[in-house]
Design a protein around this motif. Structure first.
Motif, mmCIF file in Angstrom:
data_model
loop_
_atom_site.group_PDB
_atom_site.id
_atom_site.type_symbol
_atom_site.label_atom_id
_atom_site.label_comp_id
_atom_site.label_asym_id
_atom_site.label_seq_id
_atom_site.Cartn_x
_atom_site.Cartn_y
_atom_site.Cartn_z
ATOM 1 N N ILE A 192 5.073 9.771 3.477
ATOM 2 C CA ILE A 192 4.150 8.676 3.773
ATOM 3 C C ILE A 192 4.272 8.282 5.242
ATOM 4 O O ILE A 192 3.342 8.437 6.021
ATOM 5 N N ALA A 193 5.452 7.780 5.598
ATOM 6 C CA ALA A 193 5.673 7.352 6.980
ATOM 7 C C ALA A 193 6.242 8.517 7.771
ATOM 8 O O ALA A 193 7.400 8.535 8.141
ATOM 9 N N THR A 194 5.418 9.510 7.995
ATOM 10 C CA THR A 194 5.914 10.706 8.658
ATOM 11 C C THR A 194 4.806 11.376 9.443
ATOM 12 O O THR A 194 3.629 11.179 9.149
ATOM 13 N N CYS A 197 5.978 5.029 -2.130
ATOM 14 C CA CYS A 197 7.181 4.611 -1.392
ATOM 15 C C CYS A 197 8.186 3.974 -2.347
ATOM 16 O O CYS A 197 7.810 3.267 -3.273
ATOM 17 N N VAL A 198 9.463 4.281 -2.142
ATOM 18 C CA VAL A 198 10.514 3.678 -2.975
ATOM 19 C C VAL A 198 11.380 2.719 -2.176
ATOM 20 O O VAL A 198 12.416 2.279 -2.631
ATOM 21 N N ARG A 199 11.009 2.436 -0.919
ATOM 22 C CA ARG A 199 11.749 1.495 -0.093
ATOM 23 C C ARG A 199 13.150 1.994 0.256
ATOM 24 O O ARG A 199 14.109 1.249 0.264
ATOM 25 N N CYS A 200 13.243 3.299 0.538
ATOM 26 C CA CYS A 200 14.571 3.832 0.849
ATOM 27 C C CYS A 200 14.947 3.548 2.302
ATOM 28 O O CYS A 200 16.098 3.695 2.688
ATOM 29 N N GLY A 201 13.973 3.143 3.110
ATOM 30 C CA GLY A 201 14.288 2.754 4.489
ATOM 31 C C GLY A 201 14.501 3.903 5.451
ATOM 32 O O GLY A 201 14.983 3.704 6.553
ATOM 33 N N SER A 202 14.147 5.112 5.046
ATOM 34 C CA SER A 202 14.339 6.252 5.951
ATOM 35 C C SER A 202 13.123 6.498 6.827
ATOM 36 O O SER A 202 13.044 7.529 7.478
ATOM 37 N N CYS A 203 12.196 5.583 6.834
ATOM 38 C CA CYS A 203 10.910 5.838 7.513
ATOM 39 C C CYS A 203 11.081 6.291 8.944
ATOM 40 O O CYS A 203 10.307 7.079 9.450
ATOM 41 N N GLU A 204 12.102 5.747 9.612
ATOM 42 C CA GLU A 204 12.213 6.005 11.037
ATOM 43 C C GLU A 204 12.968 7.295 11.318
ATOM 44 O O GLU A 204 12.917 7.821 12.403
ATOM 45 N N GLU A 217 0.830 -1.207 0.000
ATOM 46 C CA GLU A 217 0.000 0.000 0.000
ATOM 47 C C GLU A 217 0.864 1.257 0.000
ATOM 48 O O GLU A 217 0.569 2.236 -0.668
ATOM 49 N N LEU A 218 1.941 1.191 0.778
ATOM 50 C CA LEU A 218 2.818 2.362 0.824
ATOM 51 C C LEU A 218 3.473 2.593 -0.528
ATOM 52 O O LEU A 218 3.635 3.719 -0.977
ATOM 53 N N VAL A 219 3.846 1.494 -1.185
ATOM 54 C CA VAL A 219 4.454 1.639 -2.505
ATOM 55 C C VAL A 219 3.429 2.264 -3.454
ATOM 56 O O VAL A 219 3.747 3.150 -4.244
ATOM 57 N N GLY A 236 13.821 1.446 8.358
ATOM 58 C CA GLY A 236 12.438 1.029 8.155
ATOM 59 C C GLY A 236 12.356 0.165 6.916
ATOM 60 O O GLY A 236 13.373 -0.282 6.383
ATOM 61 N N ALA A 237 11.140 -0.060 6.469
ATOM 62 C CA ALA A 237 10.871 -0.733 5.196
ATOM 63 C C ALA A 237 11.220 -2.220 5.168
ATOM 64 O O ALA A 237 11.318 -2.806 4.100
ATOM 65 N N GLY A 238 11.402 -2.841 6.319
ATOM 66 C CA GLY A 238 11.552 -4.305 6.313
ATOM 67 C C GLY A 238 12.876 -4.785 5.761
ATOM 68 O O GLY A 238 13.811 -4.013 5.549
HETATM 69 S S1 SF4 Z 1 10.874 6.475 4.109
HETATM 70 FE FE1 SF4 Z 1 9.916 4.497 4.240
HETATM 71 S S2 SF4 Z 1 7.797 4.815 3.582
HETATM 72 FE FE2 SF4 Z 1 8.999 6.588 2.911
HETATM 73 S S3 SF4 Z 1 9.635 6.109 0.838
HETATM 74 FE FE3 SF4 Z 1 11.292 5.488 2.163
HETATM 75 S S4 SF4 Z 1 10.873 3.332 2.613
HETATM 76 FE FE4 SF4 Z 1 8.989 4.205 1.800
#
Ligand code: SF4
Ligand code: SF4
Ligand code: SF4
Ligand code: SF4
Lengths: 496, 467
Positions: free
Chosen positions: A430-432, A414-421, A408-410, B116-118
């Motif tokens: 998105i994750a913010t 979302c591009v799966r950059c992993g910076s969500c946290e 859903e995020l994609v 994040g992101a698994g």
């Molecule tokens: S920060 Fe997380 S939710 Fe946002 S684009 Fe990167 S992986 Fe996706």
């Protein structure tokens, strides 16, 4: 089932990333407009009142397959100024689990609501599990006679006594808390869930007032930190999820970094702004199946009609946990594998703790069967369901349905950059909870993208069922014989 | 309860710009210096030029996380991201670019890499990549070690443990008690494969002394009495020099006369713990058994840098550290002598999870080598030891204090990850992790239990009538 309307919704970013790159050599181009006239897909355009032709909209181009077409612009350009190649950004995006084609494919489905053809849109490059499985379609038995609407994708979320809850599609949205994602993303998910007659889940972060109008389609979560849990929210919803663990960091608690704890987040969680919030692990009141039963009873006391879902991750003895949950009175056992999650998780946890979801599903399915209670328990799998194909495979491995999260995020970009946290959170809004960043996602835009994605998934699942000669998704549960498994690839070594 | 051990970390920024994963290209012809990218990037990759604010500076792309936002928002489509070739060339197929750069990050910050992101990686792999650790759920309590709310002990004892202790009538211990040594964490520092400059050794020695762990060192390469308390000299069997035998522990290389040398060393220094270094090979299990039976208290089994067996390189594929540790452990357990010896495993311990997994497979503790150099920014380009080229990060000029801090940070971050794993399993002591195979999930086993069974059922299915 009334199907929601699919509408075309483009990416919210001006420069779409696409596989194909159409290049125009500006020094040779004379802006004659020939290409704009020949291309039927609107890649080239001369805006009214402009002398020069606009930059090519590469993402609309069909690429190499156009070469044989009469309208192939490259051949028509009098100055040979056009060329078709592969986009550099496209080469860079993606990872083993979510390859570039899976990301772009999900974007495309969210844009158009149409399923895509091609193995690259079905599997990733992890070299194991879902990525090494394929359906054994029996071409001779394809049943074209059945029309799409006659194929049922409904599943029951409660198979025991009590309220019947049936969802139109074999998937619902997984728990993502307000705090880990923005309010607009939450609302977009809820809207899409309502449109498709399914659910979305609040995660452990409280129930924002704006979400109330979607009560019928919301699952609320009771997790170890009990953030934002109140009797009122438990009474309002149909399904309550007890979260024992989460797949992204099995055995570890939740952790919301102080930066993301804005005043609003803190209010809902009854906490102090700017201070990091930990959800302990585990529930310190649960050390046995009997304790677990007390938990279930507690929820049922507050809301006697509630359907109870128990979310666990895939420990070695997950099958026994599932049986225990049955005896404790749960209706749904929700297995969360380690491929998903937007939360902050240490790499060591994501990669190493607990088993891949593919194994867990079969273990639980077999164990519940042996115990003679499979017919009364709903098994839901999550944490790594990227495509409709993954969903169907999970069901063939023994789940009743799946929960979506990352997909859903994609769909929302979302591009799966992993910076969500990180500090302000997701750079793509998105994750913010950063008010500035969160503006990037508009609720209606997001809801339509998700409605489209769900539509594409449903069509894909219907297509799979049709090719297997089945008329209902319920027939696919635990049908290992419909899958072929290629075995582990010797492929790449696992990275970090 | 022992004093709470905790590793204080403090940031130690790199001396050279690290090699990032992405390269950002800005087309000078297209860019209109609008500054949009500066606003969109949350990782501060883009900035204006200090000396001319009308223009854009070179992107500091090593910080780029690949979110593509600047690329997708630039009004002139002037930006492109590509994977960095320099990054992809780091290390080798075992010491992958991810491993090297994540270790740099930990040496710099002392923090556990969190994202994040698994999980983004492959499903499984070989060696340590073919196993998962277990966790507790619902009916088994976990521990919350990482945030310091429950203390998890990571100390291990090195030396012989007596199976029974005899007391006399007055309650005094009459059994002879062999010397033991306790280290606060199951990570020792091994001899350096290359990069043996004085300042590097000193950095390692300082870190060992700060952390309270031991540094195994070849006294011919480097020895400094100041750090004697933490040094474990590797002695040649012929020359057992007095100057170094004052150490708490010493190592001897395995050979036909090793037992004699062990005896000699013991007689000279009864308080010194003697460890025998055995190359991991086809007969490692037999050698470990033989040494244990002969009364050797510590066996240090070492593989090559990539965790492969050394000696003798048998036919076929060389075996890997994980499987070799398992084999030795299982053999000693079968002979009922496992508790009489301390097993140290080394070679190819590259990331924190390898520590946990080695112990799970049966080692008491591990020794690390290359990560010590990576902490000092080594790129594992092998310039220095194969081609005689200049070290790109000038290892020989590292300030030992700064270098020690980087190593401390790395080890601190690794230990925290070990705590995460222990906490998830509900263990309060790393000693309880040793050989705890019930808490491991092995690829081959789970594959057999699940897929091999279900996919063996080749029953074809029937289409329902009427369809
Ligand atoms: S920060 Fe997380 S939710 Fe946002 S684009 Fe990167 S992986 Fe996706
Ligand atoms: S190659 Fe075909 S689809 Fe692509 S821009 Fe040219 S005419 Fe359009
Ligand atoms: S956004 Fe694009 S045009 Fe604007 S300064 Fe950055 S690179 Fe240049
Ligand atoms: S891709 Fe994202 S992280 Fe990288 S420079 Fe652009 S905005 Fe910054």
């Amino acid at each position: 089932m009334s199907k929601p309307v699919i509408k075309l919704v483009h990416s919210r970013f001006p420069n779409e990333i696409s596989a194909v790159e159409v290049t125009r050599a500006t020094e040779s181009c004379i802006s004659c407009g020939t290409c704009a006239n020949v291309c039927p897909f609107g890649v080239h355009e001369r805006k009214p009142g402009h002398n020069r032709i606009s930059r090519p909209q590469s993402h609309l181009c069909i690429g190499a397959s156009c070469e044989d077409m009469s309208f192939y612009c490259v051949n028509h350009c009098p100055r040979k100024a056009l060329s078709i190649g592969t986009n550099q950004n496209y080469k860079t995006i993606g990872d083993h689990r979510w390859t570039r084609d899976l990301i772009l494919g999900t974007w495309k489905q969210a844009e158009t609501g149409m399923p895509l053809k091609g193995r690259e849109y079905e599997i990733g490059d992890s070299g194991g599990g879902f990525d090494r499985m394929a359906f054994k379609f029996l071409h001779a038995r394809v049943t074209d006679a059945i029309d799409d609407d006659a194929i049922s994708t409904e599943i029951d979320l409660n198979k025991r006594a009590g309220r019947r809850i049936c969802i139109d599609v074999p998937f619902y949205g997984g728990g993502m808390s307000f705090g880990s994602i923005s309010l607009s993303v939450m609302l977009a998910r809820a809207k899409a869930a309502r449109a498709w007659g399914t659910f979305t889940c609040t995660g452990e972060g409280g129930f924002p007032a704006e979400l109330q109008e979607y009560d019928e389609n919301v699952i609320t979560q009771v997790a170890t930190g009990l953030f934002g849990v109140s009797e009122d929210t438990i009474q309002r919803v149909k399904i309550v999820e007890l979260k024992y663990a989460q797949g992204a960091k099995p055995g570890l608690g939740g952790h919301l970094l102080g930066d993301k704890v804005t005043a609003e987040v803190a209010r809902l969680r009854e906490a102090v702004p700017d201070s990091s919030l930990f959800s302990p692990f585990p529930f310190h009141s649960v050390y046995s199946v009997e304790d677990h039963e007390k938990h279930v009873d507690w929820i049922k006391e507050i809301n006697p009609d509630a359907i109870i879902s128990v979310k666990v991750s895939t420990a070695r003895d997950v099958d026994m946990v599932a049986v225990g949950s049955y005896y404790a009175g749960a209706n749904i056992i929700h297995l969360d594998g380690s491929y998903g999650g937007t939360g902050a998780a240490p790499e060591i946890a994501k990669k190493n703790i607990a088993m891949p979801i593919e194994y867990a599903i079969t273990k639980v399915h077999e164990c519940l069967k042996e115990e003679g209670v499979r017919e009364e328990m709903t098994v839901i799998a999550s944490g790594g369901i990227r495509t409709a194909h993954d969903a169907a495979k999970a069901i063939a491995l023994g789940a009743d349905g799946v929960v979506t999260g990352t997909a859903e995020l994609v769909a929302l970009g979302c591009v799966r950059c992993g910076s969500c946290e990180s500090g302000r959170g997701c750079p793509r809004g998105i994750a913010t909870t950063d008010p500035e960043l969160a503006k990037a996602v508009d609720v209606d835009w997001g809801a339509q993208r998700l409605i489209n994605l769900y539509a594409a998934w449903r069509s894909e699942i219907v297509m799979i069922l049709r090719r297997l000669g089945m008329s209902s998704i319920k027939e696919l549960v635990g049908r290992y014989d419909c899958l072929s498994y290629e075995g582990q690839s010797k492929g790449p070594r696992r990275g970090i | 309860m022992p004093r709470k051990y905790n590793i204080e970390v403090s940031p130690a920024p790199p001396r050279f710009p690290p090699v990032g994963k992405f390269v950002i290209e800005r087309s000078a012809a297209d860019c209109i210096n609008c500054g949009r990218c500066v606003l969109t990037c949350i990782h501060s990759v883009h900035a204006r030029l200090d000396e001319d604010l009308r223009r854009m500076a070179e992107p500091e792309d090593y910080r780029c996380k690949g979110c593509f936002r600047c690329v997708q928002e630039c009004p002139k489509e002037a930006l492109t991201i590509r994977s960095s070739d320099e990054y992809l060339r780091l290390g080798d197929s075992y010491w992958t670019p991810e491993i090297i750069s994540k270790n740099w990050y930990q040496a710099e910050t002392g923090k556990v890499p969190v994202s994040g992101a698994g999980y983004l990686g492959p499903f499984s792999g070989e060696g340590f990549d073919s196993m998962w650790t277990d966790m507790s759920e619902i009916v088994r309590p976990t521990r919350d070690g990482i945030h310091g709310r429950e203390y998890i002990n990571t100390s291990v004892d090195i030396g012989r443990k007596v199976p029974v202790i005899k007391f006399d009538a007055q309650g005094r211990i009459v059994s002879p008690l062999p010397p033991t040594l306790s280290v606060p964490l199951p990570i020792l520092f091994d001899t350096l494969p290359f990069g043996g400059y004085g300042n590097v050794y000193e950095a390692v020695a300082r870190a060992a002394s700060f952390l309270g762990t031991l540094m195994i060192v070849d006294p011919d390469a480097w020895f400094n009495k100041e750090y004697e308390a933490n040094a474990v000299p590797v002695l040649t069997q012929s020359a057992l020099e007095d100057s170094v035998t004052a150490c708490k522990m010493a190592e001897l290389d395995y050979g036909s006369t090793v037992l004699g040398a062990v005896e000699e060393l013991r007689n000279a220094n009864p308080e010194t713990i003697v460890s025998v270094r055995v190359p991991f090979g086809d007969t490692a299990a037999e050698i470990a058994e033989e040494l244990t039976c002969a009364g050797v208290e510590v066996v240090h089994l070492y593989a090559d840098c990539n965790g492969k067996q050394i000696d003798p390189p048998g036919p076929g594929e060389p075996r890997l550290l994980k499987d070799m540790i398992l084999e030795v452990h299982r053999q000693l357990v079968a002979r009922k002598i496992r508790d009489e010896v301390t097993l140290i495993a080394s070679g190819g311990i590259a990331i924190a999870e390898h520590v946990a997994k080695s112990i799970l497979c049966g080692a008491d503790l591990v020794a690390i080598d290359l990560p010590l150099l990576i902490a000092l920014e080594c790129r594992y380009c092998k310039n220095c030891h194969s081609s005689g080229l200049k070290c790109p990060v000038s290892l020989k000029d590292v300030d030992p204090r700064y270098g020690a801090q980087r190593i401390i940070n790395l080890v601190g971050a690794w230990r925290n990850q070990l705590l995460e794993v222990l906490g998830a399993m509900g263990l309060r002591e790393v000693r309880r992790l040793r050989g705890e195979l019930g808490r491991a999930i092995f690829f081959e086993e789970i594959q057999r239990e699940t897929f091999d069974t279900i996919f063996a059922k080749e029953v074809s299915y029937n289409v329902k009538a009427g369809n």
